[in-house]
Design a protein around this motif. Structure first.
Motif, PDB file in Angstrom:
ATOM      1  N   TRP A 142     -22.478   2.654  -7.353  1.00  0.00           N
ATOM      2  CA  TRP A 142     -21.643   3.832  -7.580  1.00  0.00           C
ATOM      3  C   TRP A 142     -22.238   5.023  -6.848  1.00  0.00           C
ATOM      4  O   TRP A 142     -23.428   5.300  -6.965  1.00  0.00           O
ATOM      5  CB  TRP A 142     -21.535   4.117  -9.075  1.00  0.00           C
ATOM      6  CG  TRP A 142     -20.421   5.050  -9.400  1.00  0.00           C
ATOM      7  CD1 TRP A 142     -20.529   6.358  -9.721  1.00  0.00           C
ATOM      8  CD2 TRP A 142     -19.035   4.746  -9.420  1.00  0.00           C
ATOM      9  NE1 TRP A 142     -19.291   6.894  -9.957  1.00  0.00           N
ATOM     10  CE2 TRP A 142     -18.350   5.925  -9.772  1.00  0.00           C
ATOM     11  CE3 TRP A 142     -18.299   3.589  -9.167  1.00  0.00           C
ATOM     12  CZ2 TRP A 142     -16.963   5.975  -9.879  1.00  0.00           C
ATOM     13  CZ3 TRP A 142     -16.928   3.649  -9.280  1.00  0.00           C
ATOM     14  CH2 TRP A 142     -16.271   4.831  -9.634  1.00  0.00           C
ATOM     15  N   PRO A 143     -21.432   5.765  -6.082  1.00  0.00           N
ATOM     16  CA  PRO A 143     -21.965   6.875  -5.274  1.00  0.00           C
ATOM     17  C   PRO A 143     -22.614   7.967  -6.112  1.00  0.00           C
ATOM     18  O   PRO A 143     -22.157   8.292  -7.202  1.00  0.00           O
ATOM     19  CB  PRO A 143     -20.732   7.427  -4.559  1.00  0.00           C
ATOM     20  CG  PRO A 143     -19.632   6.477  -4.800  1.00  0.00           C
ATOM     21  CD  PRO A 143     -19.995   5.595  -5.932  1.00  0.00           C
ATOM     22  N   ARG A 144     -23.677   8.510  -5.579  1.00  0.00           N
ATOM     23  CA  ARG A 144     -24.365   9.639  -6.213  1.00  0.00           C
ATOM     24  C   ARG A 144     -23.558  10.911  -5.948  1.00  0.00           C
ATOM     25  O   ARG A 144     -22.500  10.881  -5.327  1.00  0.00           O
ATOM     26  CB  ARG A 144     -25.775   9.804  -5.631  1.00  0.00           C
ATOM     27  CG  ARG A 144     -26.648   8.592  -5.800  1.00  0.00           C
ATOM     28  CD  ARG A 144     -27.138   8.496  -7.224  1.00  0.00           C
ATOM     29  NE  ARG A 144     -28.116   7.407  -7.298  1.00  0.00           N
ATOM     30  CZ  ARG A 144     -28.230   6.600  -8.303  1.00  0.00           C
ATOM     31  NH1 ARG A 144     -27.452   6.720  -9.329  1.00  0.00           N
ATOM     32  NH2 ARG A 144     -29.129   5.645  -8.308  1.00  0.00           N
ATOM     33  N   ALA A 145     -24.068  12.041  -6.375  1.00  0.00           N
ATOM     34  CA  ALA A 145     -23.377  13.323  -6.211  1.00  0.00           C
ATOM     35  C   ALA A 145     -23.128  13.644  -4.738  1.00  0.00           C
ATOM     36  O   ALA A 145     -22.145  14.300  -4.395  1.00  0.00           O
ATOM     37  CB  ALA A 145     -24.183  14.441  -6.861  1.00  0.00           C
ATOM     38  N   ASN A 146     -23.984  13.144  -3.846  1.00  0.00           N
ATOM     39  CA  ASN A 146     -23.817  13.405  -2.417  1.00  0.00           C
ATOM     40  C   ASN A 146     -22.790  12.479  -1.769  1.00  0.00           C
ATOM     41  O   ASN A 146     -22.534  12.571  -0.573  1.00  0.00           O
ATOM     42  CB  ASN A 146     -25.155  13.303  -1.685  1.00  0.00           C
ATOM     43  CG  ASN A 146     -25.761  11.909  -1.733  1.00  0.00           C
ATOM     44  OD1 ASN A 146     -25.171  10.985  -2.282  1.00  0.00           O
ATOM     45  ND2 ASN A 146     -26.957  11.782  -1.184  1.00  0.00           N
ATOM     46  N   GLY A 147     -22.198  11.556  -2.538  1.00  0.00           N
ATOM     47  CA  GLY A 147     -21.160  10.670  -2.025  1.00  0.00           C
ATOM     48  C   GLY A 147     -21.678   9.410  -1.370  1.00  0.00           C
ATOM     49  O   GLY A 147     -20.898   8.613  -0.864  1.00  0.00           O
ATOM     50  N   LEU A 148     -22.997   9.194  -1.391  1.00  0.00           N
ATOM     51  CA  LEU A 148     -23.577   8.013  -0.750  1.00  0.00           C
ATOM     52  C   LEU A 148     -23.972   6.976  -1.790  1.00  0.00           C
ATOM     53  O   LEU A 148     -24.415   7.303  -2.887  1.00  0.00           O
ATOM     54  CB  LEU A 148     -24.815   8.400   0.059  1.00  0.00           C
ATOM     55  CG  LEU A 148     -24.598   9.374   1.211  1.00  0.00           C
ATOM     56  CD1 LEU A 148     -25.931   9.692   1.883  1.00  0.00           C
ATOM     57  CD2 LEU A 148     -23.603   8.831   2.214  1.00  0.00           C
ATOM     58  N   CYS A 149     -23.835   5.717  -1.410  1.00  0.00           N
ATOM     59  CA  CYS A 149     -24.278   4.614  -2.245  1.00  0.00           C
ATOM     60  C   CYS A 149     -25.804   4.675  -2.346  1.00  0.00           C
ATOM     61  O   CYS A 149     -26.479   4.807  -1.326  1.00  0.00           O
ATOM     62  CB  CYS A 149     -23.845   3.289  -1.621  1.00  0.00           C
ATOM     63  SG  CYS A 149     -24.592   1.837  -2.390  1.00  0.00           S
ATOM     64  N   PRO A 150     -26.363   4.582  -3.544  1.00  0.00           N
ATOM     65  CA  PRO A 150     -27.817   4.671  -3.681  1.00  0.00           C
ATOM     66  C   PRO A 150     -28.564   3.478  -3.087  1.00  0.00           C
ATOM     67  O   PRO A 150     -29.741   3.579  -2.782  1.00  0.00           O
ATOM     68  CB  PRO A 150     -28.032   4.743  -5.191  1.00  0.00           C
ATOM     69  CG  PRO A 150     -26.820   4.135  -5.774  1.00  0.00           C
ATOM     70  CD  PRO A 150     -25.702   4.420  -4.824  1.00  0.00           C
ATOM     71  N   ILE A 151     -27.878   2.361  -2.878  1.00  0.00           N
ATOM     72  CA  ILE A 151     -28.519   1.169  -2.328  1.00  0.00           C
ATOM     73  C   ILE A 151     -28.261   1.053  -0.835  1.00  0.00           C
ATOM     74  O   ILE A 151     -29.188   0.914  -0.039  1.00  0.00           O
ATOM     75  CB  ILE A 151     -28.030  -0.095  -3.065  1.00  0.00           C
ATOM     76  CG1 ILE A 151     -28.474  -0.011  -4.527  1.00  0.00           C
ATOM     77  CG2 ILE A 151     -28.561  -1.360  -2.402  1.00  0.00           C
ATOM     78  CD1 ILE A 151     -27.931  -1.081  -5.408  1.00  0.00           C
ATOM     79  N   CYS A 152     -26.995   1.133  -0.433  1.00  0.00           N
ATOM     80  CA  CYS A 152     -26.619   0.977   0.978  1.00  0.00           C
ATOM     81  C   CYS A 152     -26.829   2.250   1.794  1.00  0.00           C
ATOM     82  O   CYS A 152     -26.901   2.187   3.011  1.00  0.00           O
ATOM     83  CB  CYS A 152     -25.160   0.567   1.087  1.00  0.00           C
ATOM     84  SG  CYS A 152     -24.743  -0.944   0.202  1.00  0.00           S
TER      85      CYS A 152
END
Length: 94
Positions: free
Chosen positions: A25-35
């Protein structure tokens, strides 16, 4: 496959898809924390599967650390000397 076996497979696949959605699930910055991508294929695939089986799951807490949850479950199983078993009373039939 019998009806109960098919239900069990569907439920396990839905659970896996939910866990993937939580992890990716994307973080506040809109990026996936894993990918580290804004267009995460794992999230898109898990979401598509859940839509296909009419499961309206959306993570309520995007910062859940699933790895920490899994490690705590494994350590408690080691402490008691038991292993989680599929097909228990809450597994939904036989």
């Amino acid at each position: 496959m019998t009806g109960s076996a098919a239900r069990r497979v569907r439920n396990r696949m839905a659970l896996s898809a939910r866990l993937i959605m939580i992890e990716h699930w994307p973080r506040a910055n809109g990026l996936c924390p894993i990918c580290k991508l804004s267009d995460c294929r794992a999230l898109a695939t898990a979401r598509a599967y859940l839509e296909m089986v009419n499961d309206p799951f959306v993570p309520t807490r995007p910062d859940v650390d699933v790895i920490d949850i899994d490690s705590r479950a494994a350590s408690s199983a080691r402490a008691t000397g038991t292993e989680p078993v599929d097909g228990g009373p809450l597994d939904g039939g036989g």
